[in-house]
Design a protein around this motif. Sequence first.
Motif, mmCIF file in Angstrom:
data_model
loop_
_atom_site.group_PDB
_atom_site.id
_atom_site.type_symbol
_atom_site.label_atom_id
_atom_site.label_comp_id
_atom_site.label_asym_id
_atom_site.label_seq_id
_atom_site.Cartn_x
_atom_site.Cartn_y
_atom_site.Cartn_z
ATOM 1 N N TYR A 35 0.807 -1.219 0.000
ATOM 2 C CA TYR A 35 0.000 0.000 0.000
ATOM 3 C C TYR A 35 0.840 1.268 0.000
ATOM 4 O O TYR A 35 0.552 2.219 -0.715
ATOM 5 N N GLY A 36 1.880 1.296 0.810
ATOM 6 C CA GLY A 36 2.691 2.506 0.927
ATOM 7 C C GLY A 36 3.403 2.852 -0.365
ATOM 8 O O GLY A 36 3.405 4.007 -0.798
ATOM 9 N N LEU A 37 4.016 1.857 -0.987
ATOM 10 C CA LEU A 37 4.736 2.094 -2.231
ATOM 11 C C LEU A 37 3.791 2.616 -3.315
ATOM 12 O O LEU A 37 4.111 3.562 -4.033
ATOM 13 N N GLY A 38 2.595 2.009 -3.415
ATOM 14 C CA GLY A 38 1.620 2.465 -4.413
ATOM 15 C C GLY A 38 1.162 3.893 -4.164
ATOM 16 O O GLY A 38 1.074 4.700 -5.095
ATOM 17 N N ALA A 39 0.890 4.229 -2.902
ATOM 18 C CA ALA A 39 0.432 5.588 -2.582
ATOM 19 C C ALA A 39 1.520 6.619 -2.869
ATOM 20 O O ALA A 39 1.255 7.674 -3.455
ATOM 21 N N VAL A 40 2.750 6.319 -2.472
ATOM 22 C CA VAL A 40 3.850 7.269 -2.690
ATOM 23 C C VAL A 40 4.108 7.468 -4.173
ATOM 24 O O VAL A 40 4.243 8.605 -4.652
ATOM 25 N N LEU A 41 4.163 6.380 -4.941
ATOM 26 C CA LEU A 41 4.444 6.512 -6.369
ATOM 27 C C LEU A 41 3.271 7.121 -7.136
ATOM 28 O O LEU A 41 3.482 7.797 -8.143
ATOM 29 N N LEU A 42 2.045 6.931 -6.666
ATOM 30 C CA LEU A 42 0.893 7.620 -7.266
ATOM 31 C C LEU A 42 1.056 9.125 -7.119
ATOM 32 O O LEU A 42 0.913 9.878 -8.092
ATOM 33 N N LEU A 43 1.370 9.569 -5.901
ATOM 34 C CA LEU A 43 1.530 11.009 -5.662
ATOM 35 C C LEU A 43 2.735 11.581 -6.403
ATOM 36 O O LEU A 43 2.661 12.662 -6.984
ATOM 37 N N LEU A 44 3.856 10.857 -6.393
ATOM 38 C CA LEU A 44 5.039 11.335 -7.114
ATOM 39 C C LEU A 44 4.783 11.398 -8.620
ATOM 40 O O LEU A 44 5.211 12.339 -9.294
ATOM 41 N N GLY A 45 4.087 10.395 -9.146
ATOM 42 C CA GLY A 45 3.761 10.403 -10.570
ATOM 43 C C GLY A 45 2.842 11.549 -10.938
ATOM 44 O O GLY A 45 3.037 12.214 -11.960
ATOM 45 N N ALA A 46 1.847 11.811 -10.098
ATOM 46 C CA ALA A 46 0.935 12.934 -10.363
ATOM 47 C C ALA A 46 1.686 14.254 -10.293
ATOM 48 O O ALA A 46 1.485 15.144 -11.138
ATOM 49 N N ALA A 47 2.552 14.403 -9.308
ATOM 50 C CA ALA A 47 3.339 15.640 -9.190
ATOM 51 C C ALA A 47 4.259 15.817 -10.387
ATOM 52 O O ALA A 47 4.409 16.927 -10.915
ATOM 53 N N ALA A 48 4.890 14.731 -10.822
ATOM 54 C CA ALA A 48 5.760 14.811 -11.999
ATOM 55 C C ALA A 48 4.960 15.162 -13.243
ATOM 56 O O ALA A 48 5.407 15.956 -14.077
ATOM 57 N N GLY A 49 3.758 14.610 -13.375
ATOM 58 C CA GLY A 49 2.913 14.934 -14.512
ATOM 59 C C GLY A 49 2.534 16.407 -14.541
ATOM 60 O O GLY A 49 2.566 17.040 -15.596
ATOM 61 N N VAL A 50 2.214 16.957 -13.382
ATOM 62 C CA VAL A 50 1.877 18.380 -13.301
ATOM 63 C C VAL A 50 3.101 19.222 -13.636
ATOM 64 O O VAL A 50 3.010 20.206 -14.378
ATOM 65 N N ALA A 51 4.268 18.837 -13.096
ATOM 66 C CA ALA A 51 5.487 19.614 -13.343
ATOM 67 C C ALA A 51 5.879 19.594 -14.823
ATOM 68 O O ALA A 51 6.401 20.578 -15.342
ATOM 69 N N LEU A 52 5.631 18.492 -15.485
ATOM 70 C CA LEU A 52 6.013 18.374 -16.890
ATOM 71 C C LEU A 52 4.942 18.852 -17.862
ATOM 72 O O LEU A 52 5.192 18.910 -19.065
ATOM 73 N N SER A 53 3.761 19.187 -17.351
ATOM 74 C CA SER A 53 2.662 19.570 -18.253
ATOM 75 C C SER A 53 2.875 20.926 -18.904
ATOM 76 O O SER A 53 2.337 21.178 -19.979
ATOM 77 N N GLY A 54 3.656 21.785 -18.276
ATOM 78 C CA GLY A 54 3.899 23.120 -18.846
ATOM 79 C C GLY A 54 2.599 23.890 -18.948
ATOM 80 O O GLY A 54 1.904 24.107 -17.965
ATOM 81 N N GLU A 55 2.234 24.300 -20.159
ATOM 82 C CA GLU A 55 1.016 25.072 -20.406
ATOM 83 C C GLU A 55 -0.179 24.187 -20.722
ATOM 84 O O GLU A 55 -1.276 24.666 -20.896
ATOM 85 N N GLY A 56 0.051 22.889 -20.790
ATOM 86 C CA GLY A 56 -1.002 21.949 -21.181
ATOM 87 C C GLY A 56 -2.014 21.699 -20.076
ATOM 88 O O GLY A 56 -1.967 22.330 -19.006
ATOM 89 N N PRO A 57 -2.936 20.786 -20.320
ATOM 90 C CA PRO A 57 -3.968 20.459 -19.323
ATOM 91 C C PRO A 57 -3.356 19.777 -18.099
ATOM 92 O O PRO A 57 -2.849 18.662 -18.184
ATOM 93 N N VAL A 58 -3.415 20.462 -16.973
ATOM 94 C CA VAL A 58 -2.772 19.993 -15.751
ATOM 95 C C VAL A 58 -3.453 18.746 -15.199
ATOM 96 O O VAL A 58 -2.780 17.805 -14.767
ATOM 97 N N ASP A 59 -4.782 18.706 -15.204
ATOM 98 C CA ASP A 59 -5.492 17.558 -14.648
ATOM 99 C C ASP A 59 -5.184 16.277 -15.413
ATOM 100 O O ASP A 59 -4.971 15.215 -14.816
ATOM 101 N N ALA A 60 -5.169 16.360 -16.724
ATOM 102 C CA ALA A 60 -4.869 15.179 -17.535
ATOM 103 C C ALA A 60 -3.433 14.718 -17.291
ATOM 104 O O ALA A 60 -3.162 13.520 -17.184
ATOM 105 N N ALA A 61 -2.503 15.660 -17.177
ATOM 106 C CA ALA A 61 -1.104 15.310 -16.923
ATOM 107 C C ALA A 61 -0.951 14.654 -15.554
ATOM 108 O O ALA A 61 -0.201 13.688 -15.395
ATOM 109 N N ALA A 62 -1.675 15.166 -14.550
ATOM 110 C CA ALA A 62 -1.619 14.571 -13.212
ATOM 111 C C ALA A 62 -2.191 13.155 -13.240
ATOM 112 O O ALA A 62 -1.646 12.248 -12.606
ATOM 113 N N ALA A 63 -3.282 12.954 -13.978
ATOM 114 C CA ALA A 63 -3.893 11.631 -14.067
ATOM 115 C C ALA A 63 -2.958 10.646 -14.763
ATOM 116 O O ALA A 63 -2.781 9.504 -14.310
ATOM 117 N N VAL A 64 -2.340 11.077 -15.848
ATOM 118 C CA VAL A 64 -1.413 10.197 -16.570
ATOM 119 C C VAL A 64 -0.190 9.892 -15.701
ATOM 120 O O VAL A 64 0.257 8.743 -15.599
#
Length: 155
Positions: A82-111
């Motif tokens: 459970y812990g590994l999945g929760a941490v990597l979910l949050l890190l992945g969402a944060a990385a998606g937002v950081a890399l989205s630039g001007e694009g759709p932030v919600d979609a990047a966080a979900a991906v």
Amino acid sequence: MQAQAQVLQVEPGRVRLRVSNAGGGCGRCDEPGGCRSVQITQAFGLPTAEFWLPSELVLAPGDRVLIAIPDGGALKAAMASYGLGAVLLLLGAAAGVALSGEGPVDAAAAVGGALGLGFAYGLNRLLFRSRSWRTQLQMKLAPEAACLHSFEESR
């Protein structure tokens, strides 16, 4: 952690057991002020108290045994599952937002979150295949008269 069980069936190299004291938590579940936390484990039905374990002991149906897992084994398994999945979910969402630039932030966080969960799934599969990891979580079976307090020493 230890639990008492009764032998139901014996086959070469394994036994079917029924756990007889499947208590949980602090034991104050139904008392005033108790958290009733054990009820969450039964949200999707009652847990089964019967299962198979490998055993080289000479046992017969009706015998009583002790089952023990190493101290910290349940915590390690929960953190990996459970812990590994929760941490990597949050890190992945944060990385998606950081890399989205001007694009759709919600979609990047979900991906990003989905990729993080996929990575956690792959890591958990690798852990399960690791012999040293499984050894840390292995249950030990002994006759009820035995004392399993020195579980770590006997591994």
